[in-house]
Design a protein around this motif. Structure first.
Motif, PDB file in Angstrom:
ATOM      1  N   SER A  73      65.992  39.786  73.496  1.00 37.44           N
ATOM      2  CA  SER A  73      66.197  39.838  72.551  1.00 37.44           C
ATOM      3  C   SER A  73      65.928  38.425  71.435  1.00 37.44           C
ATOM      4  O   SER A  73      66.173  37.648  71.897  1.00 37.44           O
ATOM      5  CB  SER A  73      67.763  40.194  72.400  1.00 37.44           C
ATOM      6  N   ARG A  74      66.226  38.909  70.253  1.00 37.59           N
ATOM      7  CA  ARG A  74      66.097  37.816  69.581  1.00 37.59           C
ATOM      8  C   ARG A  74      67.474  37.515  68.999  1.00 37.59           C
ATOM      9  O   ARG A  74      67.888  38.378  68.608  1.00 37.59           O
ATOM     10  CB  ARG A  74      64.902  37.436  68.186  1.00 37.59           C
ATOM     11  N   SER A  75      67.670  36.661  68.313  1.00 38.37           N
ATOM     12  CA  SER A  75      69.065  35.439  67.685  1.00 38.37           C
ATOM     13  C   SER A  75      68.202  35.657  66.630  1.00 38.37           C
ATOM     14  O   SER A  75      67.617  35.394  65.896  1.00 38.37           O
ATOM     15  CB  SER A  75      70.047  34.730  67.934  1.00 38.37           C
ATOM     16  N   LYS A  76      69.497  36.096  65.725  1.00 39.22           N
ATOM     17  CA  LYS A  76      69.154  36.288  64.740  1.00 39.22           C
ATOM     18  C   LYS A  76      70.357  35.085  63.513  1.00 39.22           C
ATOM     19  O   LYS A  76      70.821  33.672  63.848  1.00 39.22           O
ATOM     20  CB  LYS A  76      70.316  37.341  63.762  1.00 39.22           C
ATOM     21  N   ARG A  77      69.250  34.599  62.524  1.00 38.89           N
ATOM     22  CA  ARG A  77      70.268  33.302  62.420  1.00 38.89           C
ATOM     23  C   ARG A  77      71.072  33.575  60.973  1.00 38.89           C
ATOM     24  O   ARG A  77      70.988  34.994  60.543  1.00 38.89           O
ATOM     25  CB  ARG A  77      68.641  32.852  61.145  1.00 38.89           C
ATOM     26  N   PRO A  78      72.080  32.111  61.300  1.00 43.05           N
ATOM     27  CA  PRO A  78      73.269  32.918  60.089  1.00 43.05           C
ATOM     28  C   PRO A  78      72.607  33.324  58.660  1.00 43.05           C
ATOM     29  O   PRO A  78      71.670  32.187  58.204  1.00 43.05           O
ATOM     30  CB  PRO A  78      74.019  31.490  60.415  1.00 43.05           C
ATOM     31  N   ARG A  79      72.820  33.907  57.562  1.00 41.25           N
ATOM     32  CA  ARG A  79      73.115  33.974  56.490  1.00 41.25           C
ATOM     33  C   ARG A  79      73.739  33.282  55.750  1.00 41.25           C
ATOM     34  O   ARG A  79      75.030  32.831  56.121  1.00 41.25           O
ATOM     35  CB  ARG A  79      72.323  35.408  55.853  1.00 41.25           C
ATOM     36  N   PRO A  80      73.099  32.173  54.843  1.00 42.49           N
ATOM     37  CA  PRO A  80      73.984  31.259  53.878  1.00 42.49           C
ATOM     38  C   PRO A  80      74.633  32.356  53.396  1.00 42.49           C
ATOM     39  O   PRO A  80      74.433  33.389  52.965  1.00 42.49           O
ATOM     40  CB  PRO A  80      72.699  30.679  53.408  1.00 42.49           C
ATOM     41  N   PRO A  81      75.728  31.872  52.442  1.00 41.85           N
ATOM     42  CA  PRO A  81      77.244  32.374  51.896  1.00 41.85           C
ATOM     43  C   PRO A  81      76.678  33.006  50.359  1.00 41.85           C
ATOM     44  O   PRO A  81      75.949  31.690  49.860  1.00 41.85           O
ATOM     45  CB  PRO A  81      78.439  31.739  51.840  1.00 41.85           C
ATOM     46  N   SER A  82      77.069  34.513  49.865  1.00 45.49           N
ATOM     47  CA  SER A  82      76.665  34.277  48.856  1.00 45.49           C
ATOM     48  C   SER A  82      77.694  33.676  47.709  1.00 45.49           C
ATOM     49  O   SER A  82      78.483  33.150  48.104  1.00 45.49           O
ATOM     50  CB  SER A  82      77.050  36.027  48.720  1.00 45.49           C
ATOM     51  N   PRO A  83      77.308  33.147  46.394  1.00 41.67           N
ATOM     52  CA  PRO A  83      77.910  33.073  45.425  1.00 41.67           C
ATOM     53  C   PRO A  83      79.435  32.785  45.379  1.00 41.67           C
ATOM     54  O   PRO A  83      80.437  32.555  45.438  1.00 41.67           O
ATOM     55  CB  PRO A  83      76.730  33.116  44.115  1.00 41.67           C
ATOM     56  N   GLU A  85      80.706  34.229  48.233  1.00 37.72           N
ATOM     57  CA  GLU A  85      81.738  33.669  49.055  1.00 37.72           C
ATOM     58  C   GLU A  85      82.102  32.210  48.728  1.00 37.72           C
ATOM     59  O   GLU A  85      83.240  31.909  49.444  1.00 37.72           O
ATOM     60  CB  GLU A  85      80.793  34.072  50.187  1.00 37.72           C
ATOM     61  N   ARG A  86      81.281  31.897  48.271  1.00 40.03           N
ATOM     62  CA  ARG A  86      81.829  30.389  48.099  1.00 40.03           C
ATOM     63  C   ARG A  86      82.418  30.041  47.016  1.00 40.03           C
ATOM     64  O   ARG A  86      83.442  29.433  47.567  1.00 40.03           O
ATOM     65  CB  ARG A  86      80.006  29.994  47.528  1.00 40.03           C
ATOM     66  N   GLU A  87      82.799  31.172  46.215  1.00 34.17           N
ATOM     67  CA  GLU A  87      83.388  30.411  44.657  1.00 34.17           C
ATOM     68  C   GLU A  87      84.642  31.286  45.103  1.00 34.17           C
ATOM     69  O   GLU A  87      86.559  30.093  45.054  1.00 34.17           O
ATOM     70  CB  GLU A  87      83.754  31.630  43.988  1.00 34.17           C
ATOM     71  N   SER A  88      85.217  32.372  46.026  1.00 32.03           N
ATOM     72  CA  SER A  88      86.471  32.198  46.843  1.00 32.03           C
ATOM     73  C   SER A  88      86.981  31.268  48.071  1.00 32.03           C
ATOM     74  O   SER A  88      88.126  31.733  48.446  1.00 32.03           O
ATOM     75  CB  SER A  88      86.198  34.026  47.187  1.00 32.03           C
ATOM     76  N   ALA A  89      86.310  30.777  48.539  1.00 30.49           N
ATOM     77  CA  ALA A  89      86.061  29.896  49.707  1.00 30.49           C
ATOM     78  C   ALA A  89      86.987  28.977  49.185  1.00 30.49           C
ATOM     79  O   ALA A  89      86.848  28.304  48.206  1.00 30.49           O
ATOM     80  CB  ALA A  89      85.284  29.759  51.062  1.00 30.49           C
ATOM     81  N   PRO A  90      87.651  28.018  50.418  1.00 33.79           N
ATOM     82  CA  PRO A  90      88.991  27.228  49.689  1.00 33.79           C
ATOM     83  C   PRO A  90      88.365  26.104  49.652  1.00 33.79           C
ATOM     84  O   PRO A  90      87.609  25.878  51.162  1.00 33.79           O
ATOM     85  CB  PRO A  90      89.899  27.239  51.008  1.00 33.79           C
TER      86      PRO A  90
END
Length: 93
Positions: A73-83, A85-90
């Motif tokens: 099994s291969r681990s999945k790479r974490p995907r970067p947050p969408s724009p 998600e970046r705007e709503s994150a504190p």
């Protein structure tokens, strides 16, 4: 074929050409449709594909893994947050 008036011969040639063309188009249509039916899945197979995906998810959650089948099994790479998600994150400021 060389007997008769020029008009009659022309009409015979045009009629022969039209009938030959229609026959060719008909035969090619049948061939292409039969090949497409053999290659493509049936129209109702969309539901069975989603059922197979749900079964695969169910197996993954129950603990069976592909490594049991001899695959690693291969681990999945974490995907970067969408724009969004970046705007709503504190912000950390």
């Amino acid at each position: 074929m060389n007997e008769g008036s020029l008009l009659r011969r022309t009409l015979v040639y045009i009629g022969t050409f039209v009938l030959g063309s229609l026959t060719f188009v008909g035969v090619m249509s049948l061939v292409l449709v039969s090949v497409a039916r053999a290659v493509l899945p049936p129209h109702g197979a969309e539901g069975s594909a989603s059922d197979a995906a749900e079964e695969a998810e169910g197996e993954a959650t129950t603990g069976t893994s592909k490594s049991a089948l001899g695959r690693t099994s291969r681990s999945k790479r974490p995907r970067p947050p969408s724009p969004a998600e970046r705007e709503s994150a504190p912000s950390a400021d």
